[in-house]
Design an enzyme around this catalytic site. Sequence first.
Site: not given
Length: 142
Positions: A18-21, A23
């Site tokens: 995932t990314d920092a969010g 997702v």
Amino acid sequence: MAAISIFNWPVRVYYEDTDAGGVVYHSQYLNFMERARTEWLRHLGFHQTHLRDDLNILFVVHSMQIQFKKPARFDDALIVSNQLLVLGRGSFECRQTILKPHPETHAQNILIEADVKIACVNATTFKPMGIPAPIKQSMESQ
């Protein structure tokens, strides 16, 4: 060739996917689908090392049409399906879907749909070649 049975492979989304969010990165879905195709071949009795070392073949992605419908997030439990649609002399086409089951209703939200064409190539020269008969027979019998 008519559509054959659907092979399902469970995947858990880890933080690294995932990314920092939280997702899932769009490219990570390709890895999930690759794992499901590899496990489908293993389920049919054909390990990647056997294909390469003993039969001197590789299955490579020729083309893909993909639709991103909804995002997956950190810690989601997903199902990646593989359904053989077309089996040719030196290639096959499959539909791969990534689903997120709803824990209470057991409904499945479709996150990704992809039509994938896989070519059989010589492991040394990367030139196209026919799919060996035992593999085709196993694919057809599923």
